[in-house]
Enzyme design. Structure first.
Site, PDB file in Angstrom:
ATOM      1  N   LYS A 194       0.861  -1.185   0.000  1.00  0.00           N
ATOM      2  CA  LYS A 194       0.000   0.000   0.000  1.00  0.00           C
ATOM      3  C   LYS A 194       0.897   1.234   0.000  1.00  0.00           C
ATOM      4  O   LYS A 194       1.638   1.492   0.943  1.00  0.00           O
ATOM      5  CB  LYS A 194      -0.905  -0.003   1.228  1.00  0.00           C
ATOM      6  CG  LYS A 194      -1.860   1.187   1.298  1.00  0.00           C
ATOM      7  CD  LYS A 194      -2.756   1.087   2.529  1.00  0.00           C
ATOM      8  CE  LYS A 194      -3.711   2.254   2.620  1.00  0.00           C
ATOM      9  NZ  LYS A 194      -4.570   2.162   3.826  1.00  0.00           N
ATOM     10  N   LYS A 247      -2.045  -1.521  -3.856  1.00  0.00           N
ATOM     11  CA  LYS A 247      -2.903  -0.336  -3.840  1.00  0.00           C
ATOM     12  C   LYS A 247      -2.027   0.902  -3.929  1.00  0.00           C
ATOM     13  O   LYS A 247      -1.075   1.020  -3.145  1.00  0.00           O
ATOM     14  CB  LYS A 247      -3.726  -0.314  -2.548  1.00  0.00           C
ATOM     15  CG  LYS A 247      -4.647   0.885  -2.405  1.00  0.00           C
ATOM     16  CD  LYS A 247      -5.352   0.882  -1.049  1.00  0.00           C
ATOM     17  CE  LYS A 247      -6.286   2.085  -0.942  1.00  0.00           C
ATOM     18  NZ  LYS A 247      -6.906   2.185   0.396  1.00  0.00           N
TER      19      LYS A 247
END
Length: 321
Positions: A194, A247
């Site tokens: 992330k 992400k």
């Protein structure tokens, strides 16, 4: 003697192109995010994410039924609690907004698979992903609260938990705690890579989670780093992650591809709020064809190697497909 090569032969008709297509996107690939809030009859538009809403439990059930009808197999739930505090108590409240939404969806739409986001940023008064000390997150103190949150979600009926906090050791801590509490069958989908991305802007409004001081760059990943993503993924798999996530998606297609090549667990990509909103905004101005760009984006994520795509486009894409 060189012969002319004619690859165009296989592009001559729509039927033929479909026969030789290498990558296929299906509604079964999608997970649609829902934002649970308190009250009844609440369906509050998220202005920076047109078509998305903060919804009370009764409205979320209606949205869940729509997802099922469209052939979308799963949702991931985020919570906007009525009160926030320094220790994110709403995250692990048995009667919290996510817990209530999980129970309601499981009861009304049992066919829809329910995943819950496990993080504290939506529940803390300061907007950070964990317990803070001297202006920084206390990693180990945060792990204890994340475990409480994950167990609370599992007790409510969540079928999968997805820790998004990026604390060190959180997958192992959550896996160990779930197993000890009798939830060994609940999978973990970790936000393994992330990044500290500028594409999250609209989500901060959706989840009311803008940090009140500082930023998240000391725990989310540097966008410049690719090898580090593979390290993070390997650590999470070793700690017990069943699915790993990258992400955002679009600016990190190379990372998705590298993760796909180097690990043997399912790979999820989160097509995040900024990626969604910029397409909607450009389409509203008539600069692009919304449907065509949406489908090309989703195809690129799937082609890069994602098995699962969390996306705000899911409903529109499912209607087209």
């Amino acid at each position: 003697m060189i012969q002319i090569k004619r690859p165009m032969r296989l592009r001559a008709s729509a039927g033929l192109r479909k026969m030789v297509r290498e990558t296929v996107v299906s509604p079964a690939d999608f997970v649609y995010p829902l934002f649970a809030t308190f009250g009844r009859g609440v369906k509050r538009a998220i202005t920076s994410m047109p078509g998305c809403f903060q919804e009370s439990t009764d409205e979320i059930v209606k949205s869940a039924r729509q997802l099922k009808e469209l052939g979308i197999p799963a949702t991931i739930l985020f919570g906007i609690p009525p009160h926030k505090d320094e220790f994110a108590s709403g995250a692990y409240d048995p009667d919290g907004v996510v817990q209530e939404a999980v129970r309601a969806i499981r009861d009304a739409v049992p066919e829809l698979y329910v995943i819950t986001d496990v993080c504290l940023c939506e529940y803390t008064s300061h907007g950070h992903c964990g317990v803070t000390s001297d202006g920084r997150i206390d990693n180990d103190a945060t792990l204890e609260l994340l475990c409480k949150e994950a167990v609370s979600h599992a007790r409510a009926g969540a079928q999968m938990v997805a820790p998004s906090d990026m604390m060190d050791g959180r997958v192992y801590a959550i896996r160990t705690t779930l197993d000890r509490e009798g939830f060994s069958s609940v999978p973990i989908m970790s936000y393994a890579a992330k990044y500290a991305s500028a594409f999250y802007g609209p989500f901060r409004e959706a989840a009311d989670s803008t940090p009140q001081f500082g930023d998240r760059r000391h725990h989310q990943m540097d966008p410049a780093n690719r090898r580090e993503a593979l390290k993070e993924v390997a650590i999470d798999i070793e700690e017990g992650a069943d699915i790993v996530m990258v992400k955002p998606a679009l600016a990190y297609l190379d990372v998705i591809a590298a993760v796909r090549e180097t690990c043997d667990v399912p790979v999820c990509a989160y097509n995040v709020s900024g990626e969604y909103s910029m397409v909607v905004a450009a389409a509203e101005r008539g600069w692009i064809d919304y449907n065509a760009v949406m489908m090309e984006m989703l195809l690129s994520i799937k082609r890069a190697g994602a098995d699962i795509i969390i996306t705000y486009f899911a409903k529109d894409a499912a209607r087209l497909l």
